[in-house]
Motif scaffolding. Structure first.
Motif, mmCIF file in Angstrom:
data_model
loop_
_atom_site.group_PDB
_atom_site.id
_atom_site.type_symbol
_atom_site.label_atom_id
_atom_site.label_comp_id
_atom_site.label_asym_id
_atom_site.label_seq_id
_atom_site.Cartn_x
_atom_site.Cartn_y
_atom_site.Cartn_z
ATOM 1 N N PRO A 60 0.664 -1.097 0.029
ATOM 2 C CA PRO A 60 0.138 -0.155 -0.023
ATOM 3 C C PRO A 60 0.941 1.230 -0.028
ATOM 4 O O PRO A 60 1.434 1.972 0.836
ATOM 5 N N TRP A 61 1.360 1.468 -1.281
ATOM 6 C CA TRP A 61 2.450 2.486 -1.400
ATOM 7 C C TRP A 61 2.019 3.961 -0.643
ATOM 8 O O TRP A 61 3.111 4.444 -0.255
ATOM 9 N N LEU A 121 3.632 5.190 -8.079
ATOM 10 C CA LEU A 121 4.376 5.528 -6.891
ATOM 11 C C LEU A 121 4.491 7.129 -6.812
ATOM 12 O O LEU A 121 4.459 7.481 -5.843
ATOM 13 N N THR A 122 4.613 7.548 -7.846
ATOM 14 C CA THR A 122 4.819 8.950 -8.042
ATOM 15 C C THR A 122 3.342 9.815 -7.315
ATOM 16 O O THR A 122 3.409 10.581 -6.795
ATOM 17 N N LYS A 123 2.296 8.882 -7.776
ATOM 18 C CA LYS A 123 1.006 9.313 -7.426
ATOM 19 C C LYS A 123 1.053 9.175 -5.819
ATOM 20 O O LYS A 123 0.502 10.102 -5.031
ATOM 21 N N ALA A 124 1.333 8.169 -5.336
ATOM 22 C CA ALA A 124 1.484 7.806 -3.698
ATOM 23 C C ALA A 124 2.244 8.508 -3.143
ATOM 24 O O ALA A 124 2.367 8.606 -2.011
ATOM 25 N N GLY A 125 3.022 9.622 -3.927
ATOM 26 C CA GLY A 125 3.957 10.636 -3.129
ATOM 27 C C GLY A 125 5.449 10.413 -3.016
ATOM 28 O O GLY A 125 6.035 10.910 -2.307
ATOM 29 N N PHE A 126 5.937 9.308 -3.809
ATOM 30 C CA PHE A 126 7.461 8.890 -3.814
ATOM 31 C C PHE A 126 8.051 9.647 -5.036
ATOM 32 O O PHE A 126 7.503 10.303 -5.826
ATOM 33 N N ARG A 127 9.410 9.973 -4.747
ATOM 34 C CA ARG A 127 10.205 10.352 -5.732
ATOM 35 C C ARG A 127 10.681 9.065 -6.294
ATOM 36 O O ARG A 127 11.375 8.247 -5.255
#
Ligand code: UDX
Length: 455
Positions: free
Chosen positions: A418-419, A443-449
């Motif tokens: 659950p990213w 992943l980008t949408k989940a807030g990751f770089r």
């Protein structure tokens, strides 16, 4: 089908998988290992390695299998004796053949009265079949009393992959038999007929691939069979290193290696498989076999620059993790880095030459604190005690408060994390997808770089 009596010397990956598969096909199998504890474990129906379905198939083939440490019990009655002992890398890259030598001698001392095929199943240097022949013959001739038996040595290299060992054995792309003796070829062709003709009943958990009706049998001379094994592994290694080299260039010019692999792999001459860019290869075979190939080349005065380059590029991939993290985080000292996965690839607990171990060591050297998780391989690293890493119960624990996550082994469970909540729990939501196995957009949408390898 004639039920053949086989003995498999050495119950490692190769030996055990073949033993269980041959017993399933209907042959009688005696597994011989000098390790008493291993034999006791196998006799109790347990397998000492993690390999999908192997224990299940062992359970259903048990009636045709026995386990022993005693050559005198196992060898005299056998029609076929496989030598599948370990050949670890020795000095200068050439394999250490001590176990092979000891096994060949013991086989020779106990050969029975009929015709026995002695098969080299271990990955061994070119010319080993002749060497084994000489050892077996010498031991056989030294025996007191009348000797009625005869034997021939064959080479039958193994191409199974860990994690899909049974599938690769039962549904082999090809079986390679190297022998100078026609009787040996006949016996081994008979042994493998259920595979080459695909006449066995498939297992519910190992269905036959659609359209597979036969599996090729390739017969060669001894040296060619031996070289096929090395050449196959070297070629696969260089395919991986090639795409990794392209990945590095792709990154610099702003291209995506995943799209490039698709674009070149769709050419039937290139083929799609083994073009997955990432942290490069690990495991017990590619590193060892390319080193052995170079050693053989040297022995014959031949430089092999392509094989050498494949190795160099592979080790560079591991260094790239530290470089990329340094680039993002600037200082690693005091930072917490989480590694997802330790095994050299998913579906195995094998840590031999695993990139994760190198990567962890490099990060520790730089003063980072390293957290690790692996669904099956943690116990081995723990008991080894060499790496001062923190072992976590879950991927969540790895991520909590971390400055970066690195996906090292693409276990399926890591793809489905659950990213959003993982990103929130980190001090710095940075992820390095070392296997290009995750969904960048998600992943980008989940807030990751998100950083990949060559993307
Ligand atoms: C390999 C050979 O595939 C097999 O035929 C031989 O008998 C033994 O060596 P194995 O080491 O079990 O098998 O694993 P494999 O699936 O080939 O993967 C080897 C390594 O290459 C893994 O670390 C994997 O992650 C890596 N790899 C594989 C890539 O980096 N990219 C790819 O495209 C494929």
């Amino acid at each position: 089908m004639r039920r053949l009596r086989t003995c498999i010397v050495g119950t490692g990956y190769v030996g055990l998988t073949n033993a269980v598969a041959l017993a399933y096909l209907g042959h009688e199998v005696v597994c011989l290992d000098v390790d008493q504890a291993k034999v006791a474990m196998l006799s109790a129906g347990k397998i000492p390695i993690f390999e999908p379905h192997l224990e299940d198939l062992l359970a259903s083939s048990r009636e045709r299998m026995t386990f022993t440490t005693d050559y005198a019990q196992a060898i005299p009655k056998a029609d076929v004796v496989f030598i599948a002992v370990g050949t670890p890398t020795g000095e200068g890259g050439a394999p250490d053949l001590r176990y092979l030598q000891a096994a060949a001698k013991s086989v020779g001392e106990h050969l029975g009265e009929g015709f026995t095929v002695v098969v080299n199943k271990s990955t061994v240097p070119i010319g080993s079949a002749n060497w084994v022949e000489a050892i077996v013959r010498d031991a056989f001739q030294r025996r007191a009393g009348e000797k009625k038996g005869t034997f021939a040595v064959a080479s039958n290299p193994e191409f199974l992959r860990e994690g899909s060992a049974l599938h690769d054995t039962l549904y082999a792309d090809r079986t390679v038999l190297g022998a100078d003796d026609q009787r040996a070829v006949e016996v081994l062709s008979e042994l493998y007929r259920p595979i080459t003709d695909q006449t066995f009943e498939p297992l519910p958990y190992l269905p036959r691939p659609a359209g597979l009706t036969t599996s090729r049998l390739i017969t060669t001379d001894l040296a060619s069979a031996e070289l096929i094994k090395y050449a196959a592994n070297a070629f696969l290694s260089l395919k991986i290193s090639f795409i990794n080299e392209i990945a590095e260039l792709a990154e610099r010019v702003g291209a995506d290696v995943v799209q490039i692999a698709e674009g070149i792999g769709s050419d039937a001459r290139v083929g799609r498989s083994f073009l997955q860019a990432g942290l490069g290869w690990g495991g017990s075979c590619f590193g060892k076999d390319t080193a052995a190939l170079l050693a053989t080349g040297r022995e014959y005065g031949l430089e092999m620059p392509i094989v050498k380059a494949a190795r160099d590029v592979n080790w560079r991939q591991r260094q790239r993790v530290t470089d990329k993290l340094l680039n993002e985080l600037k200082i690693l000292k005091g930072k917490t880095i989480g590694l997802l996965g330790l095994a050299f690839k998913p579906f195995t607990d094998d840590l031999r030459d695993a990139p994760a171990l190198d990567i962890a060591a490099r990060l520790l050297e730089r003063g980072a604190s390293v957290r690790v998780h692996d669904p099956v391989a943690m116990a081995r690293v723990k008991s080894d005690g060499k790496l001062a890493v923190h072992f976590c119960e879950s991927a969540h624990e790895v991520a909590e408060g971390a400055d970066a996550l690195v996906l090292v082994t693409e276990w399926p469970e890591y793809r489905r994390l659950p990213w959003e909540s993982v990103a929130k729990s980190m001090r710095n939501p940075l992820i390095l997808d070392g296997r290009n196995a995750l969904e960048q957009q998600q992943l980008t949408k989940a807030g990751f770089r998100y950083i990949g390898m060559g993307r």
